[in-house]
Design a protein around this motif. Sequence first.
Motif, PDB file in Angstrom:
ATOM      1  N   GLU A  37       0.824  -1.208   0.000  1.00 10.44           N
ATOM      2  CA  GLU A  37       0.000   0.000   0.000  1.00 10.44           C
ATOM      3  C   GLU A  37       0.857   1.257   0.000  1.00 10.44           C
ATOM      4  O   GLU A  37       0.511   2.259  -0.617  1.00 10.44           O
ATOM      5  N   GLY A  38       2.002   1.200   0.700  1.00 11.95           N
ATOM      6  CA  GLY A  38       2.907   2.340   0.673  1.00 11.95           C
ATOM      7  C   GLY A  38       3.437   2.602  -0.729  1.00 11.95           C
ATOM      8  O   GLY A  38       3.497   3.752  -1.182  1.00 11.95           O
ATOM      9  N   LEU A  39       3.815   1.532  -1.429  1.00 12.70           N
ATOM     10  CA  LEU A  39       4.284   1.679  -2.809  1.00 12.70           C
ATOM     11  C   LEU A  39       3.155   2.118  -3.730  1.00 12.70           C
ATOM     12  O   LEU A  39       3.369   2.904  -4.665  1.00 12.70           O
ATOM     13  N   ASN A  40       1.938   1.636  -3.459  1.00 11.94           N
ATOM     14  CA  ASN A  40       0.786   2.065  -4.254  1.00 11.94           C
ATOM     15  C   ASN A  40       0.547   3.566  -4.115  1.00 11.94           C
ATOM     16  O   ASN A  40       0.212   4.254  -5.089  1.00 11.94           O
ATOM     17  N   ASN A  41       0.714   4.090  -2.902  1.00 11.70           N
ATOM     18  CA  ASN A  41       0.534   5.527  -2.692  1.00 11.70           C
ATOM     19  C   ASN A  41       1.566   6.322  -3.486  1.00 11.70           C
ATOM     20  O   ASN A  41       1.256   7.370  -4.064  1.00 11.70           O
ATOM     21  N   LYS A  42       2.803   5.824  -3.533  1.00 12.34           N
ATOM     22  CA  LYS A  42       3.830   6.487  -4.337  1.00 12.34           C
ATOM     23  C   LYS A  42       3.499   6.404  -5.824  1.00 12.34           C
ATOM     24  O   LYS A  42       3.735   7.351  -6.582  1.00 12.34           O
ATOM     25  N   ALA A  43       2.937   5.250  -6.229  1.00 15.56           N
ATOM     26  CA  ALA A  43       2.547   5.096  -7.638  1.00 15.56           C
ATOM     27  C   ALA A  43       1.436   6.077  -7.997  1.00 15.56           C
ATOM     28  O   ALA A  43       1.445   6.691  -9.078  1.00 15.56           O
ATOM     29  N   LYS A  44       0.458   6.260  -7.099  1.00 14.17           N
ATOM     30  CA  LYS A  44      -0.629   7.203  -7.355  1.00 14.17           C
ATOM     31  C   LYS A  44      -0.107   8.636  -7.413  1.00 14.17           C
ATOM     32  O   LYS A  44      -0.575   9.448  -8.210  1.00 14.17           O
ATOM     33  N   LEU A  45       0.871   8.943  -6.553  1.00 20.74           N
ATOM     34  CA  LEU A  45       1.467  10.275  -6.589  1.00 20.74           C
ATOM     35  C   LEU A  45       2.177  10.496  -7.922  1.00 20.74           C
ATOM     36  O   LEU A  45       2.105  11.586  -8.506  1.00 20.74           O
ATOM     37  N   THR A  46       2.846   9.455  -8.423  1.00 23.45           N
ATOM     38  CA  THR A  46       3.535   9.561  -9.709  1.00 23.45           C
ATOM     39  C   THR A  46       2.543   9.802 -10.838  1.00 23.45           C
ATOM     40  O   THR A  46       2.792  10.613 -11.735  1.00 23.45           O
ATOM     41  N   THR A  47       1.401   9.120 -10.802  1.00 20.52           N
ATOM     42  CA  THR A  47       0.392   9.323 -11.845  1.00 20.52           C
ATOM     43  C   THR A  47      -0.162  10.736 -11.788  1.00 20.52           C
ATOM     44  O   THR A  47      -0.474  11.324 -12.822  1.00 20.52           O
ATOM     45  N   ARG A  48      -0.280  11.295 -10.587  1.00 18.86           N
ATOM     46  CA  ARG A  48      -0.767  12.678 -10.485  1.00 18.86           C
ATOM     47  C   ARG A  48       0.277  13.663 -10.994  1.00 18.86           C
ATOM     48  O   ARG A  48      -0.050  14.645 -11.661  1.00 18.86           O
ATOM     49  N   LYS A  49       1.544  13.421 -10.676  1.00 20.85           N
ATOM     50  CA  LYS A  49       2.608  14.287 -11.183  1.00 20.85           C
ATOM     51  C   LYS A  49       2.709  14.201 -12.697  1.00 20.85           C
ATOM     52  O   LYS A  49       3.096  15.155 -13.370  1.00 20.85           O
ATOM     53  N   ALA A  50       2.362  13.022 -13.236  1.00 22.89           N
ATOM     54  CA  ALA A  50       2.431  12.817 -14.686  1.00 22.89           C
ATOM     55  C   ALA A  50       1.077  13.097 -15.334  1.00 22.89           C
ATOM     56  O   ALA A  50       0.732  12.494 -16.336  1.00 22.89           O
ATOM     57  N   TYR A  51       0.309  13.993 -14.734  1.00 24.18           N
ATOM     58  CA  TYR A  51      -1.024  14.302 -15.261  1.00 24.18           C
ATOM     59  C   TYR A  51      -0.935  14.700 -16.727  1.00 24.18           C
ATOM     60  O   TYR A  51      -0.101  15.503 -17.131  1.00 24.18           O
ATOM     61  N   GLY A  52      -1.803  14.116 -17.521  1.00 23.40           N
ATOM     62  CA  GLY A  52      -1.826  14.437 -18.943  1.00 23.40           C
ATOM     63  C   GLY A  52      -1.374  13.286 -19.818  1.00 23.40           C
ATOM     64  O   GLY A  52      -1.539  13.331 -21.030  1.00 23.40           O
ATOM     65  N   PHE A  53      -0.821  12.224 -19.225  1.00 24.56           N
ATOM     66  CA  PHE A  53      -0.419  11.076 -20.031  1.00 24.56           C
ATOM     67  C   PHE A  53      -1.648  10.431 -20.659  1.00 24.56           C
ATOM     68  O   PHE A  53      -2.658  10.225 -20.007  1.00 24.56           O
TER      69      PHE A  53
END
Length: 417
Positions: free
Chosen positions: A374-390
């Motif tokens: 779950e900790g890694l999932n939270n980092k993955a979700k943060l990455t998807t938000r930072k990469a908004y627009g893909f």
Amino acid sequence: MQLKSILNRVERYKSFVYGKPQWVEKAARLTIEVPVKPRANSRPVCSGCGRKGPGYDRLPPRRFEFVPLWAIAVYFVYAMRRVDCPRCGVTVELVPWAEGKQTLTTTFRWFLARWAKRLSWQEVAEVFWVSWEDVFRAVKHAVSWGLAHRDLSGIEAIGVDEIQWQRGHHYLTLVYQIDEGMKRLLWIAEDRTEQSLRGFFQILSEKVRLSIRFVCSDMCRAYLNVIAEQLSKAVHVLDRFHIMKKINEAIDEVRRDEARRLKQDGYEPVLTNSRWCLLKRPENLTNKQTVKLAELLRYNLQSVRSYLLREDFQRFWEYTSVGWAGKFLDEWCTRTLRSRIEPMKKVVWSLCEHRDLILNWFRARGSISAGAVEGLNNKAKLTTRKAYGFRTFEGIETALYHTLGELPEPKLTHEFC
């Protein structure tokens, strides 16, 4: 100390020498050009087969952007030679500071890729005066190199989960290594199907696959089928996080339905603003929520009874014996079925269906936990938000591997960040 001396120290290339650096007049920003020349009597290297061959002719000078110094743009200027290769014919030579038709030096690409772990890709592009596509290609180059050179040996515990990455039902299947001292992303695939997860095992050697002792996942049927097929000897654990999450979802469903019925029947709306009072653990409640919960416990509501069943179930995780834990689970399921609360009964049927996998939590003796997943999932979700627009899977796959993959990097003469 001259710039030429610094370059010879941090970026020295065999068979090539630097000329005298020069300022570029009327450039959009402060710019220095450094001419590069081949050493006398050196022979160009064929970009097709990698063999040295006789020179054929020279092309017009090309500029290759290097790491900026003090926010000053630095370019290598070199007139590429063509090689009369007996195997490949006439080809452009291979140079050590860039690949193919890239206008960025390899060192600058690694520089951008490292900064892309700290800032968003758009910010990196703006700070270093390059395009977003340049940053993307730099990160993709780093990911491709890292995946080709990473070591997959020694994996003992993995976690499997999915996250949503686009609106609608667009999911990614993620596989993590969750060993003590090594937590990283191993695999990304589109959707959450059996084929999505089976692709991970296809990249593993038989030795690595057999070395996996523990696997943690949720109750997704597709994942359960593949894990049973590929890791039949591993201890498959359904972690407490996913189980408690299902119970909490059932409590919330009961609360919503009961609050709606109370309102329709004209009763006092006692369940208003009570969601987190029922879902949070008692030790995590605020003072206001504690008072609200004490008020709710005075009523004989299905929501309250569901909450008390959840709190009673917490004792399940305190057992150390698989046998006694199994007896408690069976007794709790029987009491919950008698409660006649439909959402809670659905949870019971799910727990009964996966009883052996749930009890594996005790067989694993706490060796693995979905908390790391779950900790890694939270980092993955943060990455998807930072990469908004893909818009493409390739983009989000590159970003996640780059951020969470703990991928190796080549040893460079000098590290710029």
